[in-house]
Design a protein around this motif. Structure first.
Motif, mmCIF file in Angstrom:
data_model
loop_
_atom_site.group_PDB
_atom_site.id
_atom_site.type_symbol
_atom_site.label_atom_id
_atom_site.label_comp_id
_atom_site.label_asym_id
_atom_site.label_seq_id
_atom_site.Cartn_x
_atom_site.Cartn_y
_atom_site.Cartn_z
ATOM 1 N N LEU A 102 35.183 47.641 43.274
ATOM 2 C CA LEU A 102 34.460 46.675 43.574
ATOM 3 C C LEU A 102 34.285 46.863 45.189
ATOM 4 O O LEU A 102 33.469 47.159 45.942
ATOM 5 N N ASP A 103 35.821 46.735 45.609
ATOM 6 C CA ASP A 103 35.505 46.673 47.526
ATOM 7 C C ASP A 103 37.130 46.796 47.864
ATOM 8 O O ASP A 103 38.287 46.293 47.897
ATOM 9 N N ARG A 104 37.428 48.352 48.208
ATOM 10 C CA ARG A 104 38.869 48.981 48.299
ATOM 11 C C ARG A 104 39.490 48.258 49.754
ATOM 12 O O ARG A 104 40.074 48.146 49.880
ATOM 13 N N GLU A 105 38.499 47.793 50.552
ATOM 14 C CA GLU A 105 39.366 46.842 51.881
ATOM 15 C C GLU A 105 39.937 45.859 51.300
ATOM 16 O O GLU A 105 41.060 45.521 51.394
ATOM 17 N N ARG A 106 39.392 45.198 50.469
ATOM 18 C CA ARG A 106 40.285 43.665 49.733
ATOM 19 C C ARG A 106 40.758 43.999 48.445
ATOM 20 O O ARG A 106 41.905 43.411 48.502
ATOM 21 N N GLY A 107 40.572 45.003 47.825
ATOM 22 C CA GLY A 107 41.032 45.644 46.481
ATOM 23 C C GLY A 107 40.385 45.285 45.267
ATOM 24 O O GLY A 107 41.379 44.740 44.571
ATOM 25 N N ARG A 108 39.814 44.321 45.111
ATOM 26 C CA ARG A 108 38.745 43.275 44.713
ATOM 27 C C ARG A 108 38.911 44.681 43.743
ATOM 28 O O ARG A 108 37.758 45.634 43.302
ATOM 29 N N VAL A 109 39.072 44.321 42.010
ATOM 30 C CA VAL A 109 38.777 45.341 41.346
ATOM 31 C C VAL A 109 37.675 43.847 40.075
ATOM 32 O O VAL A 109 37.821 43.281 39.964
ATOM 33 N N ALA A 110 37.147 45.147 39.039
ATOM 34 C CA ALA A 110 36.839 44.579 37.995
ATOM 35 C C ALA A 110 36.945 44.801 36.556
ATOM 36 O O ALA A 110 36.691 46.158 36.804
ATOM 37 N N PHE A 111 37.522 44.101 35.794
ATOM 38 C CA PHE A 111 37.555 44.240 34.067
ATOM 39 C C PHE A 111 36.260 43.807 33.322
ATOM 40 O O PHE A 111 35.936 43.121 33.395
ATOM 41 N N PRO A 112 35.863 44.934 32.693
ATOM 42 C CA PRO A 112 34.213 45.206 31.988
ATOM 43 C C PRO A 112 34.596 43.940 30.897
ATOM 44 O O PRO A 112 35.828 43.986 30.205
ATOM 45 N N THR A 113 33.179 43.367 30.477
ATOM 46 C CA THR A 113 33.769 42.441 29.295
ATOM 47 C C THR A 113 32.260 42.351 28.979
ATOM 48 O O THR A 113 31.148 42.905 29.837
ATOM 49 N N ARG A 114 32.287 41.331 27.777
ATOM 50 C CA ARG A 114 30.582 40.988 27.532
ATOM 51 C C ARG A 114 30.775 39.330 27.524
ATOM 52 O O ARG A 114 32.098 39.125 27.012
ATOM 53 N N ILE A 115 30.295 38.426 27.752
ATOM 54 C CA ILE A 115 29.855 37.215 27.497
ATOM 55 C C ILE A 115 28.652 36.985 27.205
ATOM 56 O O ILE A 115 27.093 37.230 27.791
ATOM 57 N N LEU A 121 32.356 41.123 34.303
ATOM 58 C CA LEU A 121 33.183 40.973 34.353
ATOM 59 C C LEU A 121 33.963 40.001 34.828
ATOM 60 O O LEU A 121 33.187 39.236 35.608
ATOM 61 N N PHE A 122 35.186 40.366 34.527
ATOM 62 C CA PHE A 122 36.445 39.703 34.705
ATOM 63 C C PHE A 122 37.211 40.434 36.409
ATOM 64 O O PHE A 122 37.282 41.749 36.322
ATOM 65 N N SER A 123 36.660 39.425 37.362
ATOM 66 C CA SER A 123 37.542 40.049 38.945
ATOM 67 C C SER A 123 39.348 39.460 39.609
ATOM 68 O O SER A 123 39.087 38.384 39.363
ATOM 69 N N TRP A 124 39.261 40.122 40.035
ATOM 70 C CA TRP A 124 41.023 40.025 40.697
ATOM 71 C C TRP A 124 41.211 40.500 42.154
ATOM 72 O O TRP A 124 40.194 41.730 41.883
ATOM 73 N N GLN A 125 41.724 40.177 42.741
ATOM 74 C CA GLN A 125 42.207 41.128 44.119
ATOM 75 C C GLN A 125 43.253 40.022 44.196
ATOM 76 O O GLN A 125 43.802 38.883 43.434
ATOM 77 N N PRO A 126 43.853 41.031 44.999
ATOM 78 C CA PRO A 126 45.488 40.864 45.266
ATOM 79 C C PRO A 126 46.156 39.097 45.670
ATOM 80 O O PRO A 126 47.146 38.841 45.347
ATOM 81 N N ASP A 127 45.524 39.190 46.765
ATOM 82 C CA ASP A 127 45.491 37.305 47.453
ATOM 83 C C ASP A 127 45.216 36.427 46.417
ATOM 84 O O ASP A 127 45.433 35.579 46.234
ATOM 85 N N GLU A 128 45.215 36.914 44.835
ATOM 86 C CA GLU A 128 45.184 35.548 43.837
ATOM 87 C C GLU A 128 46.317 36.161 43.026
ATOM 88 O O GLU A 128 46.682 37.314 42.571
ATOM 89 N N GLU A 129 47.146 35.327 41.927
ATOM 90 C CA GLU A 129 48.100 35.881 41.101
ATOM 91 C C GLU A 129 48.034 35.975 39.579
ATOM 92 O O GLU A 129 48.731 36.736 39.062
ATOM 93 N N ASN A 130 46.356 35.320 39.835
ATOM 94 C CA ASN A 130 46.112 35.604 38.414
ATOM 95 C C ASN A 130 44.362 36.086 38.581
ATOM 96 O O ASN A 130 43.843 36.212 38.862
ATOM 97 N N LEU A 131 44.271 36.425 37.307
ATOM 98 C CA LEU A 131 42.276 36.824 36.677
ATOM 99 C C LEU A 131 42.345 36.097 36.420
ATOM 100 O O LEU A 131 42.470 34.879 35.463
ATOM 101 N N ASN A 132 41.495 35.307 37.374
ATOM 102 C CA ASN A 132 41.052 33.422 37.618
ATOM 103 C C ASN A 132 39.227 33.222 37.266
ATOM 104 O O ASN A 132 38.798 32.077 37.274
ATOM 105 N N TYR A 133 38.761 34.435 37.828
ATOM 106 C CA TYR A 133 37.460 34.951 38.263
ATOM 107 C C TYR A 133 35.866 35.817 37.106
ATOM 108 O O TYR A 133 36.679 36.258 36.275
#
Length: 161
Positions: A102-115, A121-133
């Motif tokens: 999602l964001d090359r500078e921050r390294g944010r990525v998206a894991f697709p899902t259905r809710i 999507l679940f999203s994560w970026q490198p400054d986060e310890e776990n998948l929390n969003y």
């Protein structure tokens, strides 16, 4: 190298790949691999940003360069080409896993899902310890993952069936 504009996750004119939907447990198990790939992307992007001004300067003065500077110009061109190839490979590797950058500078990525039956999507970026969003696909807001969304439990928002 410029960043492409942000697109909605999964939007692609040529996307004929099967739809990937990951549960929270699977996405969290993938995180160490994703963390490594994203680290490579961020480091390669930083390397490219460092090389580009040097390349621009060498290109502007290419007619006045002595042999050592001309040689450096060729080496920088080769380094940039190699880094761009590594970057493309890493981004493609994420895509093959069904993960979007999602964001090359921050390294944010998206894991697709259905809710609740909706693309999310679940999203994560490198400054986060776990998948929390998480967020719905069309939203920009990152919401904390509720603690009751434990692995193996269907994903539901409280108060909704």
């Amino acid at each position: 190298m410029s960043n492409s504009p942000r697109r909605a996750f999964g939007s692609s004119a040529k996307s004929k790949r099967r739809e990937v939907n990951l549960d929270l447990s699977t996405a969290r198990q993938m995180l160490p691999l994703i963390r490594s790939i994203v680290k490579d992307i961020i480091e390669t992007q930083a390397h490219l940003q460092k090389l580009q001004p040097e390349q621009d300067s060498l290109d502007r003065h290419r007619h006045d360069l002595v042999w050592a500077e001309r040689n450096r110009r060729y080496r920088v061109q080769e380094e940039i080409s190699a880094a761009e190839k590594m970057l493309k490979t890493a981004v493609n590797e994420l895509g093959e896993l069904g993960i979007a950058l999602l964001d090359r500078e921050r390294g944010r990525v998206a894991f697709p899902t259905r809710i609740n039956g909706r693309p999310a999507l679940f999203s994560w970026q490198p400054d986060e310890e776990n998948l929390n969003y998480w967020s719905y696909e069309e939203e920009e807001i990152r919401r904390p993952i509720p603690s009751d969304w434990t692995p193996g439990t269907p994903l539901r928002i409280k108060g909704k069936p």
